[in-house]
Write an enzyme that holds these catalytic residues in place. Structure first.
Site, PDB file in Angstrom:
ATOM      1  N   ILE A  81      29.363  33.697  44.291  1.00  0.00           N
ATOM      2  CA  ILE A  81      28.291  33.720  43.298  1.00  0.00           C
ATOM      3  C   ILE A  81      28.928  34.214  42.005  1.00  0.00           C
ATOM      4  O   ILE A  81      28.985  35.416  41.733  1.00  0.00           O
ATOM      5  CB  ILE A  81      27.138  34.626  43.751  1.00  0.00           C
ATOM      6  CG1 ILE A  81      26.534  34.038  45.028  1.00  0.00           C
ATOM      7  CG2 ILE A  81      26.071  34.733  42.664  1.00  0.00           C
ATOM      8  CD1 ILE A  81      25.425  34.849  45.624  1.00  0.00           C
ATOM      9  N   HIS A 125      27.074  36.399  38.891  1.00  0.00           N
ATOM     10  CA  HIS A 125      26.668  37.815  38.975  1.00  0.00           C
ATOM     11  C   HIS A 125      27.820  38.576  39.634  1.00  0.00           C
ATOM     12  O   HIS A 125      28.079  38.424  40.827  1.00  0.00           O
ATOM     13  CB  HIS A 125      25.383  37.929  39.796  1.00  0.00           C
ATOM     14  CG  HIS A 125      24.718  39.262  39.694  1.00  0.00           C
ATOM     15  ND1 HIS A 125      23.346  39.415  39.673  1.00  0.00           N
ATOM     16  CD2 HIS A 125      25.223  40.514  39.605  1.00  0.00           C
ATOM     17  CE1 HIS A 125      23.033  40.698  39.587  1.00  0.00           C
ATOM     18  NE2 HIS A 125      24.177  41.401  39.545  1.00  0.00           N
ATOM     19  N   LEU A 126      28.472  39.388  38.834  1.00  0.00           N
ATOM     20  CA  LEU A 126      29.709  39.998  39.332  1.00  0.00           C
ATOM     21  C   LEU A 126      29.435  40.953  40.483  1.00  0.00           C
ATOM     22  O   LEU A 126      28.374  41.582  40.559  1.00  0.00           O
ATOM     23  CB  LEU A 126      30.467  40.684  38.195  1.00  0.00           C
ATOM     24  CG  LEU A 126      29.946  41.985  37.595  1.00  0.00           C
ATOM     25  CD1 LEU A 126      30.337  43.188  38.434  1.00  0.00           C
ATOM     26  CD2 LEU A 126      30.513  42.148  36.202  1.00  0.00           C
ATOM     27  N   HIS A 127      30.398  41.036  41.366  1.00  0.00           N
ATOM     28  CA  HIS A 127      30.265  41.904  42.541  1.00  0.00           C
ATOM     29  C   HIS A 127      31.650  42.315  43.008  1.00  0.00           C
ATOM     30  O   HIS A 127      32.550  41.509  43.110  1.00  0.00           O
ATOM     31  CB  HIS A 127      29.496  41.202  43.662  1.00  0.00           C
ATOM     32  CG  HIS A 127      29.954  39.811  43.962  1.00  0.00           C
ATOM     33  ND1 HIS A 127      29.604  38.733  43.173  1.00  0.00           N
ATOM     34  CD2 HIS A 127      30.737  39.310  44.940  1.00  0.00           C
ATOM     35  CE1 HIS A 127      30.143  37.632  43.666  1.00  0.00           C
ATOM     36  NE2 HIS A 127      30.849  37.954  44.743  1.00  0.00           N
ATOM     37  N   GLN A 128      31.768  43.587  43.269  1.00  0.00           N
ATOM     38  CA  GLN A 128      33.026  44.135  43.767  1.00  0.00           C
ATOM     39  C   GLN A 128      33.008  44.147  45.289  1.00  0.00           C
ATOM     40  O   GLN A 128      32.098  44.703  45.895  1.00  0.00           O
ATOM     41  CB  GLN A 128      33.193  45.557  43.243  1.00  0.00           C
ATOM     42  CG  GLN A 128      34.199  46.375  43.989  1.00  0.00           C
ATOM     43  CD  GLN A 128      35.368  46.773  43.111  1.00  0.00           C
ATOM     44  OE1 GLN A 128      36.128  45.954  42.633  1.00  0.00           O
ATOM     45  NE2 GLN A 128      35.482  48.044  42.862  1.00  0.00           N
TER      46      GLN A 128
END
Ligand SMILES: [Zn+2]
Length: 202
Positions: free
Chosen positions: A144, A147-150
Site C-alpha cells: 500500500i 500510506h507509509l508504514h514501517q
C-alpha cells in the site's frame, strides 16, 4: 456463534495442539487488506485500510482492524499478511506516502512506537533479531504505497527456512486475533523501560 467456513481458511482447531475452546471473532470482510485481491482499488484515503484503522477508536474497532496500539499521531497494527509471527506495521494516522512528508512529531512517534513494538515482541515472542524498514513506492515493494508504514518483523534463527511455509499458511486470521490481543495486553508493561517523549522531559 458458528464459524463461517471459507474453503481458503483452515480452522484453528485443525492445527496441531489443544484447542482452547474460545470462540473467535471472525470477520474476514473487515480484515481484508494489504496485498492480493484485498489491495485497495486506488490510492485515495477512501479505500485505505490504514486510514480505516485510524479513523475510529474503541475495542471492537481495534479488534476488527488488528490495532495493537495507538499513539497520538500514529498506530501499530498486525500485518494481515505477515512474513513471520508478530509482523507489525507502524503507520502514521495521516494518509501520506513519503517519509519526507511526515511532520517531526509524526516521525518521532513512529520511531518511538517502533522501539516499543520491538520491546513488546521481545517480551512476548523472544525473537533473535528484527527486520525494520519501509518500502517507499510500489517499485520498492510497498503493498500500500499511498500510506507509509514501517515494518517490524521479528526474526528467529533458521526462520528463513520456513518463510515459504508461513507465506502459504491459510489460517492466519484466527491466529492474528490471538497475537493482536496478546501484544496489546502486554504493551504497557513491556514498554515501561522504553523512553518516551514524556519521560525524557521529566
Ligand atoms: Zn491511508
Amino acid at each position: 456463534m458458528t464459524t463461517p467456513r471459507d474453503p481458503e481458511v483452515t480452522a484453528a482447531r485443525e492445527f496441531a495442539g489443544d484447542a482452547d475452546g474460545l470462540q473467535r471473532l471472525w470477520t474476514p470482510h473487515r480484515m481484508a487488506y494489504i496485498g492480493g485481491e484485498a489491495k485497495p482499488a486506488d490510492s485515495t484515503s477512501h479505500h485505505c485500510p490504514f486510514c480505516a484503522a485510524a479513523s475510529e477508536r474503541g475495542e471492537e474497532h481495534d479488534r476488527a482492524h488488528l490495532v495493537v496500539k495507538r499513539g497520538q499521531n500514529a498506530l501499530v497494527i498486525c500485518n494481515l499478511y505477515p512474513y513471520n509471527s508478530g509482523h507489525l506495521l507502524v503507520c502514521s494516522n495521516r494518509h501520506v506516502a513519503d517519509y519526507t512528508e511526515l511532520t517531526t512529531v509524526e516521525r518521532d512517534e513512529i520511531a518511538l512506537l517502533t522501539q516499543q513494538a520491538m520491546a513488546v515482541l521481545r517480551a512476548v515472542m523472544g525473537p533473535h533479531g528484527f527486520n525494520l524498514g519501509m518500502n517507499q513506492g510500489e517499485v520498492a515493494g510497498a503493498g500500500i504505497a499511498a500510506h507509509l508504514h514501517q515494518h517490524v518483523v521479528p526474526r528467529w534463527s533458521g526462520d528463513a527456512n520456513f518463510f515459504p511455509i508461513v507465506a502459504q499458511t491459510k489460517a492466519v486470521p484466527q491466529l492474528l486475533a490471538d497475537t493482536r490481543r496478546l501484544l496489546a495486553d502486554t504493551w504497557d508493561q513491556a514498554t515501561a523501560t522504553v523512553s518516551s517523549n514524556e519521560s525524557e522531559k521529566s
